[in-house]
Design a protein around this motif. Structure first.
Motif, PDB file in Angstrom:
ATOM      1  N   HIS A  65      -8.934   1.488   4.521  1.00 40.58           N
ATOM      2  CA  HIS A  65      -9.337   1.269   3.079  1.00 40.58           C
ATOM      3  C   HIS A  65      -8.474   1.553   2.168  1.00 40.58           C
ATOM      4  O   HIS A  65      -8.619   2.260   0.981  1.00 40.58           O
ATOM      5  N   SER A  66      -7.122   1.461   2.434  1.00 41.79           N
ATOM      6  CA  SER A  66      -6.221   1.542   1.657  1.00 41.79           C
ATOM      7  C   SER A  66      -6.183   0.730   0.338  1.00 41.79           C
ATOM      8  O   SER A  66      -6.617  -0.409   0.214  1.00 41.79           O
ATOM      9  N   GLU A  67      -5.938   1.368  -0.983  1.00 40.15           N
ATOM     10  CA  GLU A  67      -6.007   0.853  -2.136  1.00 40.15           C
ATOM     11  C   GLU A  67      -4.273  -0.260  -2.081  1.00 40.15           C
ATOM     12  O   GLU A  67      -3.345   0.012  -1.719  1.00 40.15           O
ATOM     13  N   ILE A  68      -4.684  -1.660  -2.161  1.00 36.70           N
ATOM     14  CA  ILE A  68      -3.850  -2.726  -2.450  1.00 36.70           C
ATOM     15  C   ILE A  68      -3.246  -2.910  -3.705  1.00 36.70           C
ATOM     16  O   ILE A  68      -4.007  -3.274  -4.462  1.00 36.70           O
ATOM     17  N   ALA A  69      -1.710  -2.905  -3.727  1.00 37.64           N
ATOM     18  CA  ALA A  69      -1.188  -3.448  -4.867  1.00 37.64           C
ATOM     19  C   ALA A  69      -0.818  -4.618  -4.844  1.00 37.64           C
ATOM     20  O   ALA A  69      -0.240  -5.121  -3.918  1.00 37.64           O
ATOM     21  N   SER A  70      -1.173  -5.708  -5.725  1.00 33.61           N
ATOM     22  CA  SER A  70      -0.687  -6.909  -5.558  1.00 33.61           C
ATOM     23  C   SER A  70       0.019  -7.463  -6.928  1.00 33.61           C
ATOM     24  O   SER A  70       0.472  -8.652  -6.812  1.00 33.61           O
ATOM     25  N   ASP A  71       0.443  -6.550  -7.564  1.00 31.68           N
ATOM     26  CA  ASP A  71       1.483  -6.952  -8.693  1.00 31.68           C
ATOM     27  C   ASP A  71       2.228  -5.805  -9.031  1.00 31.68           C
ATOM     28  O   ASP A  71       2.084  -4.573  -8.494  1.00 31.68           O
ATOM     29  N   LYS A  72       3.190  -5.979  -9.825  1.00 27.95           N
ATOM     30  CA  LYS A  72       4.089  -5.014 -10.091  1.00 27.95           C
ATOM     31  C   LYS A  72       3.424  -3.696 -10.934  1.00 27.95           C
ATOM     32  O   LYS A  72       3.667  -2.373 -10.482  1.00 27.95           O
ATOM     33  N   ALA A  73       2.272  -3.944 -11.809  1.00 27.19           N
ATOM     34  CA  ALA A  73       1.617  -2.958 -12.329  1.00 27.19           C
ATOM     35  C   ALA A  73       0.925  -2.013 -11.369  1.00 27.19           C
ATOM     36  O   ALA A  73       1.104  -0.584 -11.461  1.00 27.19           O
ATOM     37  N   GLY A  74       0.335  -2.461 -10.247  1.00 29.01           N
ATOM     38  CA  GLY A  74      -0.211  -1.975  -9.182  1.00 29.01           C
ATOM     39  C   GLY A  74       0.728  -1.090  -8.332  1.00 29.01           C
ATOM     40  O   GLY A  74       0.187   0.003  -8.095  1.00 29.01           O
ATOM     41  N   GLU A  75       1.972  -1.726  -8.187  1.00 24.53           N
ATOM     42  CA  GLU A  75       2.856  -0.904  -7.414  1.00 24.53           C
ATOM     43  C   GLU A  75       3.499   0.244  -8.109  1.00 24.53           C
ATOM     44  O   GLU A  75       3.488   1.531  -7.520  1.00 24.53           O
ATOM     45  N   GLU A  76       3.398   0.166  -9.536  1.00 25.15           N
ATOM     46  CA  GLU A  76       4.168   1.108 -10.280  1.00 25.15           C
ATOM     47  C   GLU A  76       2.892   2.339 -10.397  1.00 25.15           C
ATOM     48  O   GLU A  76       3.150   3.552 -10.383  1.00 25.15           O
TER      49      GLU A  76
ATOM     50  N   ILE B 273       0.950  -1.181  -0.131  1.00 20.36           N
ATOM     51  CA  ILE B 273       0.026   0.028   0.175  1.00 20.36           C
ATOM     52  C   ILE B 273       0.997   1.207   0.039  1.00 20.36           C
ATOM     53  O   ILE B 273       1.865   1.071   0.252  1.00 20.36           O
ATOM     54  N   LEU B 274       0.228   2.380  -0.229  1.00 18.87           N
ATOM     55  CA  LEU B 274       1.015   3.529  -0.227  1.00 18.87           C
ATOM     56  C   LEU B 274       0.926   4.326   0.721  1.00 18.87           C
ATOM     57  O   LEU B 274      -0.379   4.651   1.319  1.00 18.87           O
ATOM     58  N   THR B 275       1.671   4.854   1.693  1.00 20.76           N
ATOM     59  CA  THR B 275       1.683   5.771   2.583  1.00 20.76           C
ATOM     60  C   THR B 275       2.646   7.009   2.557  1.00 20.76           C
ATOM     61  O   THR B 275       3.516   7.026   1.967  1.00 20.76           O
ATOM     62  N   ALA B 276       2.342   8.028   3.492  1.00 16.48           N
ATOM     63  CA  ALA B 276       3.033   9.317   3.234  1.00 16.48           C
ATOM     64  C   ALA B 276       2.515   9.870   4.538  1.00 16.48           C
ATOM     65  O   ALA B 276       1.692   9.337   5.474  1.00 16.48           O
ATOM     66  N   ASN B 277       3.128  11.379   4.784  1.00 15.72           N
ATOM     67  CA  ASN B 277       2.892  12.157   5.528  1.00 15.72           C
ATOM     68  C   ASN B 277       2.278  13.461   4.980  1.00 15.72           C
ATOM     69  O   ASN B 277       2.892  13.828   3.981  1.00 15.72           O
ATOM     70  N   ARG B 278       1.156  13.904   5.467  1.00 12.45           N
ATOM     71  CA  ARG B 278       0.383  14.856   4.839  1.00 12.45           C
ATOM     72  C   ARG B 278       1.358  16.083   5.142  1.00 12.45           C
ATOM     73  O   ARG B 278       2.024  16.431   6.409  1.00 12.45           O
ATOM     74  N   LEU B 279       1.594  17.122   4.133  1.00 12.19           N
ATOM     75  CA  LEU B 279       2.515  18.143   4.374  1.00 12.19           C
ATOM     76  C   LEU B 279       1.906  19.323   5.295  1.00 12.19           C
ATOM     77  O   LEU B 279       2.801  19.687   6.070  1.00 12.19           O
ATOM     78  N   THR B 280       0.715  19.329   5.311  1.00 14.10           N
ATOM     79  CA  THR B 280       0.263  20.667   6.139  1.00 14.10           C
ATOM     80  C   THR B 280       0.360  20.349   7.782  1.00 14.10           C
ATOM     81  O   THR B 280       0.599  21.229   8.383  1.00 14.10           O
ATOM     82  N   ASP B 281       0.166  19.072   8.094  1.00 14.94           N
ATOM     83  CA  ASP B 281       0.406  18.760   9.716  1.00 14.94           C
ATOM     84  C   ASP B 281       1.178  17.492   9.999  1.00 14.94           C
ATOM     85  O   ASP B 281       1.261  17.326  10.994  1.00 14.94           O
ATOM     86  N   GLY B 282       1.682  16.885   9.014  1.00 18.11           N
ATOM     87  CA  GLY B 282       2.598  15.704   9.369  1.00 18.11           C
ATOM     88  C   GLY B 282       1.811  14.552   9.603  1.00 18.11           C
ATOM     89  O   GLY B 282       2.428  13.522  10.076  1.00 18.11           O
ATOM     90  N   GLU B 283       0.621  14.678   9.615  1.00 14.98           N
ATOM     91  CA  GLU B 283      -0.325  13.208   9.888  1.00 14.98           C
ATOM     92  C   GLU B 283       0.085  12.107   8.978  1.00 14.98           C
ATOM     93  O   GLU B 283       0.081  12.131   7.761  1.00 14.98           O
ATOM     94  N   ALA B 284       0.120  11.182   9.392  1.00 19.72           N
ATOM     95  CA  ALA B 284       0.285   9.686   8.547  1.00 19.72           C
ATOM     96  C   ALA B 284      -0.923   9.532   7.652  1.00 19.72           C
ATOM     97  O   ALA B 284      -2.063   9.346   8.418  1.00 19.72           O
ATOM     98  N   VAL B 285      -0.571   9.260   6.472  1.00 23.70           N
ATOM     99  CA  VAL B 285      -1.770   9.151   5.863  1.00 23.70           C
ATOM    100  C   VAL B 285      -1.526   7.930   4.801  1.00 23.70           C
ATOM    101  O   VAL B 285      -0.403   7.333   4.407  1.00 23.70           O
ATOM    102  N   TRP B 286      -2.942   7.399   4.165  1.00 28.03           N
ATOM    103  CA  TRP B 286      -2.410   6.030   3.452  1.00 28.03           C
ATOM    104  C   TRP B 286      -3.716   6.581   2.250  1.00 28.03           C
ATOM    105  O   TRP B 286      -4.494   7.045   2.335  1.00 28.03           O
ATOM    106  N   PHE B 287      -2.995   6.086   0.869  1.00 27.41           N
ATOM    107  CA  PHE B 287      -3.838   6.335  -0.530  1.00 27.41           C
ATOM    108  C   PHE B 287      -4.922   5.331  -0.443  1.00 27.41           C
ATOM    109  O   PHE B 287      -4.491   3.815  -0.422  1.00 27.41           O
ATOM    110  N   SER B 288      -6.066   5.777  -0.333  1.00 27.72           N
ATOM    111  CA  SER B 288      -7.385   4.919  -0.153  1.00 27.72           C
ATOM    112  C   SER B 288      -8.006   4.412  -1.460  1.00 27.72           C
ATOM    113  O   SER B 288      -7.827   5.133  -2.657  1.00 27.72           O
ATOM    114  N   THR B 289      -8.844   3.571  -1.311  1.00 26.19           N
ATOM    115  CA  THR B 289      -9.778   3.048  -2.465  1.00 26.19           C
ATOM    116  C   THR B 289     -10.583   4.046  -2.972  1.00 26.19           C
ATOM    117  O   THR B 289     -10.969   4.066  -4.395  1.00 26.19           O
ATOM    118  N   ASP B 290     -11.019   5.245  -2.287  1.00 22.19           N
ATOM    119  CA  ASP B 290     -11.904   6.344  -2.893  1.00 22.19           C
ATOM    120  C   ASP B 290     -10.979   7.310  -3.577  1.00 22.19           C
ATOM    121  O   ASP B 290     -11.302   8.359  -3.452  1.00 22.19           O
TER     122      ASP B 290
END
Length: 102
Positions: free
Chosen positions: A29-40, A3-20
């Motif tokens: 509700h993180s979007e899950i990559a199960s293959d190389k194309a999804g990871e890319e 899954i993809l994670t980061a920290n929000r720039l405005t407040d440093g909160e840990a965030v994850w890229f979601s299915t929406d």
């Protein structure tokens, strides 16, 4: 699985890229990559978020599904998903609607 994670720039909160297709404050509700194309695809989204000054420290992290819940495999990421380990009344674990990632 990753899954993809980061920290929000405005407040440093840990965030994850979601299915929406947004950066969410919970891992549930993180979007899950199960293959190389999804990871890319997720990497491209992360680079765009960085370029648009939305997030910093963008990373793909390893996860597994445990009883239908997304669980990071590394302790560091489990802590980021749940909140600080020294106070259960602070951070994500203090929010009633957040499931425990650790």
């Amino acid at each position: 699985m990753k899954i993809l994670t980061a920290n929000r720039l405005t407040d440093g909160e840990a965030v994850w890229f979601s299915t929406d297709h947004r950066w969410a404050e919970t891992i549930d509700h993180s979007e899950i990559a199960s293959d190389k194309a999804g990871e890319e695809r997720l990497e491209a989204i992360g680079h765009a978020g960085l370029a648009n000054n939305e997030v910093v420290d963008v990373n793909l992290i390893d996860v597994q599904l445990v009883d239908g819940e997304i669980r990071p495999t590394r302790l560091r990421e489990q802590i980021r998903a749940a909140g600080p380990t020294n106070r259960n009344d602070l951070g994500k674990q203090a929010r009633p609607a957040v499931s425990r990632a650790a």
